[in-house]
Design an enzyme around this catalytic site. Structure first.
Site, PDB file in Angstrom:
ATOM      1  N   HIS A 260       0.819  -1.211   0.000  1.00 43.06           N
ATOM      2  CA  HIS A 260       0.000   0.000   0.000  1.00 43.06           C
ATOM      3  C   HIS A 260       0.856   1.267   0.000  1.00 43.06           C
ATOM      4  O   HIS A 260       0.413   2.327  -0.417  1.00 43.06           O
ATOM      5  CB  HIS A 260      -0.907  -0.031   1.238  1.00 43.06           C
ATOM      6  CG  HIS A 260      -1.863   1.127   1.325  1.00 43.06           C
ATOM      7  ND1 HIS A 260      -1.438   2.431   1.445  1.00 43.06           N
ATOM      8  CD2 HIS A 260      -3.197   1.184   1.302  1.00 43.06           C
ATOM      9  CE1 HIS A 260      -2.491   3.227   1.502  1.00 43.06           C
ATOM     10  NE2 HIS A 260      -3.572   2.487   1.418  1.00 43.06           N
ATOM     11  N   CYS A 261       2.114   1.160   0.477  1.00 42.49           N
ATOM     12  CA  CYS A 261       2.882   2.388   0.744  1.00 42.49           C
ATOM     13  C   CYS A 261       3.845   2.779  -0.370  1.00 42.49           C
ATOM     14  O   CYS A 261       3.703   3.833  -0.983  1.00 42.49           O
ATOM     15  CB  CYS A 261       3.658   2.229   2.046  1.00 42.49           C
ATOM     16  SG  CYS A 261       2.594   1.975   3.465  1.00 42.49           S
ATOM     17  N   MET A 262       4.827   1.934  -0.601  1.00 39.44           N
ATOM     18  CA  MET A 262       5.979   2.344  -1.416  1.00 39.44           C
ATOM     19  C   MET A 262       5.647   2.753  -2.847  1.00 39.44           C
ATOM     20  O   MET A 262       6.209   3.723  -3.345  1.00 39.44           O
ATOM     21  CB  MET A 262       6.994   1.208  -1.424  1.00 39.44           C
ATOM     22  CG  MET A 262       7.499   0.927  -0.036  1.00 39.44           C
ATOM     23  SD  MET A 262       8.841   2.004   0.287  1.00 39.44           S
ATOM     24  CE  MET A 262       9.994   1.174  -0.720  1.00 39.44           C
TER      25      MET A 262
END
Ligand SMILES: NC(=O)c1ccc[n+]([C@@H]2O[C@H](COP(=O)([O-])OP(=O)(O)OC[C@H]3O[C@@H](n4cnc5c(N)ncnc54)[C@H](O)[C@@H]3O)[C@@H](O)[C@H]2O)c1
Length: 419
Positions: free
Chosen positions: A260-262
């Site tokens: 979900h983040c990088m």
């Protein structure tokens, strides 16, 4: 008795946060739109790997944790923490739709004396420019009537050494009083709290952490491509450089970023920077290199098959691991999904084995047994534990190892092709 802590969003971030506050003796109310998740929590059943059902059940039974979809219950809370998704739109711009809709739902229930903290990853300015005006429509004034801060969640799901509880918590309030309130809240449940001067500093610090990783991974991904051309083992090079006890930090190449983040967060800053006539070139370049990796890996698979006098079209390819990281069931933004699409588009007969991911409904695939000998090529995309990689290399006619899971030096009789 203490007023409860309210947490909006009971996902990868919200549920572990609820556990930490509950274990510190606070009562927690989770507000969650998924009825299935509300029901599961109220039965004491966890659906998030970092919180076990054994841990959650007594907290629910003891009245420490409850879930609801009713925002009006937040009126009882003394603090409300927001842990909602902040994705990118199809045009790769920040999509705050879910977050802002939730803040609209929360605003009518805001009470004098409450603290609101945003935990979702976002661009600098979100808390002050987007949340504050909606909350102040209640007629309450920030700093005097209620408090507002940003505090990024830094959890790395699946990690046991650094958790929500012992990872230092950065906190930046809209006013000094807001910061002080947020520090006081977190200090009662978490080991270390690090206040900063503003929500913007806290928002940007979280983005810096993720951008730092994305840029460094892009650097080794680029190096991996050069090493391939120069016939140098990139894994050996990275491993050797990592023996330097200072001034070097090791990052591993791979088939691309996932989770979900990088792949998402850095572009929140790129978007905001444009408002200041500023182009974040490191981020754009890292995105370009990392997003190209599945395409580059496709080329490598084609070359490996070619060396065995096979074409990709019609070959049986068994992908080992489709989660975006090892020992996880999380397939969000996984480079394996992109690779499957690219391989299928070229006519390959693709199947996969993943002990953590039983099915990929959108790709019409289910995890099959790891019968390496019946495939033309096994592609190691995610290096899960519990796989006998030596045995795999023995049995498979050809292995493309994108994670150095086999640990072989270079190729072995042309059988193991490493990234
Ligand atoms: N997952 C991670 O590893 C991680 C780590 C650090 C930061 N973050 C950030 O934290 C934020 C939350 O991420 P996550 O992984 O927990 O997301 P998630 O998708 O796991 O959880 C979000 C939850 O919110 C619920 N929800 C959606 N709309 C809602 C609404 N209007 N009201 C109440 N509940 C609603 C969803 O049903 C879901 O259960 C994101 O900004 C993310 O970037 C995530």
């Amino acid at each position: 008795m203490d007023k409860p802590v309210g947490i909006v969003g009971a996902g990868y971030v919200g549920l572990p946060l609820a556990q930490v506050f509950a274990e510190a003796g606070r009562r927690v109310i989770l507000v969650e739109t998924s009825e299935d998740r509300v029901d599961a929590i109220n039965r004491g059943e966890s659906y998030i790997a970092d919180v076990s059902t054994e841990e959650l059940k007594p907290l629910v039974a003891g009245g420490r944790v409850e879930a609801t979809s009713d925002y009006s219950t937040l009126a009882q809370a003394d603090a409300i923490l927001i842990a909602l998704p902040t994705p990118l739109s199809a045009q790769r711009e920040p999509d705050l739709t879910v977050l802002l809709a939730a803040v609209e739902d929360l605003a009518p229930h805001l009470q004098r004396g409450q603290l609101v903290v945003l935990e979702s990853t976002t661009y600098p300015g979100t808390t002050r420019e987007r949340l504050l005006p909606v909350l102040e429509r209640s007629g309450l004034c920030v700093g005097d009537d209620f408090h507002l801060a940003f505090s990024p969640e830094r959890v790395d799901p699946g990690r046991r050494d650094w958790t929500t509880k012992n990872t230092p918590k950065i906190v930046g309030g809209v006013t000094d009083a807001c910061t002080a309130r947020a520090v006081e809240l977190y200090e009662r449940a978490l080991d270390t709290v690090h206040p900063v001067s503003s929500p913007e500093a806290a928002e940007l610090s979280k983005l810096l952490e993720n951008i730092f990783r994305a840029v460094n991974i892009a650097l080794v991904n680029e190096l991996a491509q050069l090493c391939d051309r120069m016939r140098i083992d990139v894994w050996e090079v990275v491993g050797a450089a990592a023996t330097k006890p200072f001034g070097f930090m090791s990052f591993r190449p791979g088939p691309g970023l996932g989770g979900h983040c990088m792949p998402i967060d850095p572009f929140y800053l790129t978007w905001k920077a444009r408002e200041y006539d500023f182009y974040t070139e490191f981020i754009e370049l890292a995105g370009k290199v990392n997003e190209n990796m599945p395409y580059w890996c496709l080329g490598k698979i084609v070359r490996a098959l070619n060396a065995h006098e096979k074409s990709l079209n019609g070959s049986k390819l068994l992908l080992l691991g489709v989660a975006y990281k090892e020992n996880s069931d999380d397939t969000r933004e996984s480079p394996a999904l992109k690779l499957i699409e690219l391989l299928q588009a070229e006519g390959a007969d693709v199947s996969y084995h993943d002990p953590f991911v039983t099915e990929l409904p959108e790709h019409g695939l289910v995890s099959v047994p790891l019968e390496a000998e019946t495939s033309d090529c096994v592609v190691i995309v995610t290096a899960h534990r519990g796989i006998d990689y030596d045995d795999l290399v023995e049995r498979a006619p050809l292995v493309v190892d994108l994670r150095n899971a086999t640990g072989h030096n270079g190729t072995r009789n042309g059988k193991v092709w490493k990234l």
